[in-house]
Design a protein around this motif. Structure first.
Motif, PDB file in Angstrom:
ATOM      1  N   GLU A  79      42.819   4.577  86.939  1.00  0.00           N
ATOM      2  CA  GLU A  79      43.901   4.520  88.220  1.00  0.00           C
ATOM      3  C   GLU A  79      45.072   5.401  87.845  1.00  0.00           C
ATOM      4  N   ASP A  80      45.859   5.787  88.974  1.00  0.00           N
ATOM      5  CA  ASP A  80      47.091   6.562  88.654  1.00  0.00           C
ATOM      6  C   ASP A  80      47.825   6.310  90.137  1.00  0.00           C
ATOM      7  N   GLU A  81      48.891   7.090  90.195  1.00  0.00           N
ATOM      8  CA  GLU A  81      49.664   7.014  91.462  1.00  0.00           C
ATOM      9  C   GLU A  81      49.009   7.482  92.680  1.00  0.00           C
ATOM     10  N   HIS A  82      47.843   8.115  92.559  1.00  0.00           N
ATOM     11  CA  HIS A  82      47.080   8.607  93.628  1.00  0.00           C
ATOM     12  C   HIS A  82      46.059   7.942  93.988  1.00  0.00           C
ATOM     13  N   LEU A  83      45.358   7.265  92.991  1.00  0.00           N
ATOM     14  CA  LEU A  83      43.928   6.864  93.171  1.00  0.00           C
ATOM     15  C   LEU A  83      43.672   5.740  92.236  1.00  0.00           C
ATOM     16  N   LEU A  84      42.599   4.880  93.135  1.00  0.00           N
ATOM     17  CA  LEU A  84      42.183   3.751  92.160  1.00  0.00           C
ATOM     18  C   LEU A  84      40.709   3.862  92.509  1.00  0.00           C
ATOM     19  N   VAL A  85      39.986   3.966  91.372  1.00  0.00           N
ATOM     20  CA  VAL A  85      38.572   3.932  91.312  1.00  0.00           C
ATOM     21  C   VAL A  85      38.061   2.733  90.473  1.00  0.00           C
ATOM     22  N   VAL A  86      37.051   1.979  91.076  1.00  0.00           N
ATOM     23  CA  VAL A  86      36.432   0.962  90.806  1.00  0.00           C
ATOM     24  C   VAL A  86      34.762   0.810  90.623  1.00  0.00           C
ATOM     25  N   ASN A  87      34.441  -0.108  89.971  1.00  0.00           N
ATOM     26  CA  ASN A  87      32.945  -0.189  89.563  1.00  0.00           C
ATOM     27  C   ASN A  87      32.733  -1.325  90.596  1.00  0.00           C
ATOM     28  N   LYS A  88      32.111  -1.141  91.751  1.00  0.00           N
ATOM     29  CA  LYS A  88      31.960  -2.035  92.779  1.00  0.00           C
ATOM     30  C   LYS A  88      30.450  -2.751  92.202  1.00  0.00           C
ATOM     31  N   GLU A  89      30.702  -4.250  92.477  1.00  0.00           N
ATOM     32  CA  GLU A  89      29.244  -5.074  92.023  1.00  0.00           C
ATOM     33  C   GLU A  89      28.589  -4.945  93.276  1.00  0.00           C
ATOM     34  N   ALA A  90      27.337  -5.172  93.118  1.00  0.00           N
ATOM     35  CA  ALA A  90      26.199  -5.472  94.157  1.00  0.00           C
ATOM     36  C   ALA A  90      26.579  -6.700  95.086  1.00  0.00           C
ATOM     37  N   GLY A  91      26.535  -6.719  96.395  1.00  0.00           N
ATOM     38  CA  GLY A  91      26.701  -7.681  97.035  1.00  0.00           C
ATOM     39  C   GLY A  91      28.181  -7.795  97.812  1.00  0.00           C
ATOM     40  N   MET A  92      29.050  -6.895  97.387  1.00  0.00           N
ATOM     41  CA  MET A  92      30.281  -6.848  97.941  1.00  0.00           C
ATOM     42  C   MET A  92      30.264  -5.756  99.108  1.00  0.00           C
ATOM     43  N   ILE A  93      30.700  -6.026  99.992  1.00  0.00           N
ATOM     44  CA  ILE A  93      31.117  -5.121 101.208  1.00  0.00           C
ATOM     45  C   ILE A  93      32.268  -4.382 100.954  1.00  0.00           C
ATOM     46  N   VAL A  94      32.180  -3.077 101.297  1.00  0.00           N
ATOM     47  CA  VAL A  94      33.429  -2.277 100.765  1.00  0.00           C
ATOM     48  C   VAL A  94      34.831  -2.656 101.830  1.00  0.00           C
ATOM     49  N   HIS A  95      34.663  -2.701 103.125  1.00  0.00           N
ATOM     50  CA  HIS A  95      35.709  -2.905 103.974  1.00  0.00           C
ATOM     51  C   HIS A  95      35.190  -4.151 105.032  1.00  0.00           C
ATOM     52  N   PRO A  96      36.384  -5.032 105.330  1.00  0.00           N
ATOM     53  CA  PRO A  96      35.970  -6.011 106.277  1.00  0.00           C
ATOM     54  C   PRO A  96      35.279  -5.553 107.543  1.00  0.00           C
ATOM     55  N   THR A  97      34.186  -6.199 108.112  1.00  0.00           N
ATOM     56  CA  THR A  97      33.414  -5.844 109.313  1.00  0.00           C
ATOM     57  C   THR A  97      33.540  -7.170 109.871  1.00  0.00           C
ATOM     58  N   HIS A  98      32.839  -7.217 111.314  1.00  0.00           N
ATOM     59  CA  HIS A  98      32.766  -8.360 111.969  1.00  0.00           C
ATOM     60  C   HIS A  98      31.748  -9.140 111.183  1.00  0.00           C
ATOM     61  N   GLY A  99      32.512 -10.492 111.386  1.00  0.00           N
ATOM     62  CA  GLY A  99      31.477 -11.573 110.461  1.00  0.00           C
ATOM     63  C   GLY A  99      31.777 -11.433 109.007  1.00  0.00           C
ATOM     64  N   HIS A 100      32.590 -10.308 108.451  1.00  0.00           N
ATOM     65  CA  HIS A 100      32.754 -10.259 107.092  1.00  0.00           C
ATOM     66  C   HIS A 100      34.251  -9.946 106.846  1.00  0.00           C
ATOM     67  N   TYR A 101      35.232 -10.831 106.990  1.00  0.00           N
ATOM     68  CA  TYR A 101      36.617 -10.547 106.809  1.00  0.00           C
ATOM     69  C   TYR A 101      37.183 -10.837 105.630  1.00  0.00           C
ATOM     70  N   VAL A 102      36.396 -11.592 104.876  1.00  0.00           N
ATOM     71  CA  VAL A 102      36.896 -11.909 103.294  1.00  0.00           C
ATOM     72  C   VAL A 102      35.669 -11.543 102.358  1.00  0.00           C
ATOM     73  N   GLY A 103      36.088 -11.683 101.100  1.00  0.00           N
ATOM     74  CA  GLY A 103      35.176 -11.277 100.105  1.00  0.00           C
ATOM     75  C   GLY A 103      34.726  -9.923  99.945  1.00  0.00           C
ATOM     76  N   THR A 104      35.504  -8.929 100.526  1.00  0.00           N
ATOM     77  CA  THR A 104      35.154  -7.362 100.191  1.00  0.00           C
ATOM     78  C   THR A 104      36.229  -6.839  99.253  1.00  0.00           C
ATOM     79  N   ILE A 105      35.795  -5.696  98.747  1.00  0.00           N
ATOM     80  CA  ILE A 105      36.522  -4.817  97.932  1.00  0.00           C
ATOM     81  C   ILE A 105      37.975  -4.732  98.727  1.00  0.00           C
ATOM     82  N   ALA A 106      37.910  -4.423  99.898  1.00  0.00           N
ATOM     83  CA  ALA A 106      39.301  -4.416 100.336  1.00  0.00           C
ATOM     84  C   ALA A 106      40.385  -5.394 100.330  1.00  0.00           C
ATOM     85  N   ASN A 107      39.694  -6.937 100.375  1.00  0.00           N
ATOM     86  CA  ASN A 107      40.375  -8.001 100.073  1.00  0.00           C
ATOM     87  C   ASN A 107      40.899  -7.909  98.569  1.00  0.00           C
ATOM     88  N   ALA A 108      40.012  -7.528  97.568  1.00  0.00           N
ATOM     89  CA  ALA A 108      40.213  -7.605  96.416  1.00  0.00           C
ATOM     90  C   ALA A 108      41.622  -6.693  95.993  1.00  0.00           C
TER      91      ALA A 108
END
Length: 315
Positions: free
Chosen positions: A92-121
């Motif tokens: 992480e710095d002022e331009h970027l955040l790089v994470v290690n995504k765990e299996a099972g998490m959606i990256v961005h909220p979609t229809h039917g998946h508004y919470v529990g995503t990487i974006a929410n976190a």
């Protein structure tokens, strides 16, 4: 009364002697790599582009030693609900955040998946730190794929890395366990990909599809499975999964592209055995190469141990 506009820290460029007399817009395009779309947006911002602290037209000629500063307005993702979820931050710095995504998490909220995503976190993490950013992933990972995920904190960083991806200069390495013994030590799958006309959510290799190239290398062979490393030259939806099925070696645990009837290990693996192990690119501001790695997750390490226990390693 309107709220005071907030800005990110400026991108600073001190004009060197070789750029003496160059137009400001030329410096912004050639030296900072800013797109015309971003520049048009910055021109409308009160403090968007300054030279020696003063707003100037982009047609002005610069002199050696001039200090060019570019400031972008801070943005928020107001449509994303902040959630206190664990994040494994790799960089992480002022331009970027790089994470290690765990299996099972959606990256961005979609229809039917508004919470529990990487974006929410991520939005929650930023708010807790008093930071204001719009959630801008520069690439995507399937829900059941783990590994390196890069998120830009501002439009300039997003534009810069997106252009590198289009130019093919971003390194994307994956690890996977596949069905069958891959005979060649390495190879390339060059197969255009498009939607299956009978199942639009499924992708297939088809002559009229979009260009897609995957390079693979065998890391370890077993009696009925193979551990492989894969490098993406393009980034089509489900590309690795489609290409490995196409050459007769679908991923272990892949419910969409796996072999008919499952043919799974005892016990079956609950997701596709695919991990984004490494992402390499030029930092958008520092202009230095970044190579960010995520270790193989526990479930895939256990999968490899299980395969080794029940199947002899092949030569």
């Amino acid at each position: 009364m309107t709220a005071e506009t907030r800005y990110y820290d400026p991108i600073v460029y001190v004009v060197p002697p070789e750029d003496d007399g160059m137009l400001l817009k030329t410096v912004l395009h050639r030296r900072l790599g800013m797109s015309r779309k971003l520049l048009s947006r910055l021109k409308l911002t009160e403090q968007g582009i300054t030279v020696n602290g003063e707003r100037r037209y982009t047609t002005v000629k610069l002199a050696a030693g001039d200090v060019v500063e570019v400031r972008m307005e801070a943005e928020e993702s107001d449509d994303i609900l902040p959630q206190d979820l664990p994040l494994d931050i790799l960089y992480e710095d002022e331009h970027l955040l790089v994470v290690n995504k765990e299996a099972g998490m959606i990256v961005h909220p979609t229809h039917g998946h508004y919470v529990g995503t990487i974006a929410n976190a991520v939005v929650h993490y930023w708010r807790e730190r008093g930071e204001t950013h719009r959630f801008r992933p520069v690439h995507r990972l399937d829900q059941e794929t783990s590994g390196v995920l890069c998120i830009a904190k501002n439009p300039y960083a997003h534009q810069q890395i997106s252009e590198q991806m289009q130019a093919g200069t971003v390194t994307k390495l994956y690890c996977a366990v596949v069905h069958g013994v891959v005979a060649a030590d390495g190879g390339t799958v060059d197969g255009p990909i498009d939607r299956d006309p009978e199942q639009p959510h499924v992708r297939i290799v088809t002559p009229n599809g979009y260009p897609a190239v995957t390079h693979y290398e065998v890391l370890e062979r077993y009696e009925r499975h193979t551990l492989v490393q894969l490098r993406l030259e393009t980034g089509r939806t489900h590309q690795i999964r489609v290409h490995m099925k196409h050459i007769g070696h679908p991923l272990v645990g892949d419910k969409m592209y796996g072999p008919p009837g499952g043919a799974e290990l005892p016990p079956p693996f609950p997701r596709q055995a695919l991990h984004a192990a490494k992402l390499g690119f030029e930092h958008p501001a520092a202009k230095r190469r970044l190579e960010i790695e995520a270790p193989l997750p526990a479930d895939m390490r256990e999968l490899v141990r299980t395969v080794r226990d029940i199947e002899p390693v092949q030569g």
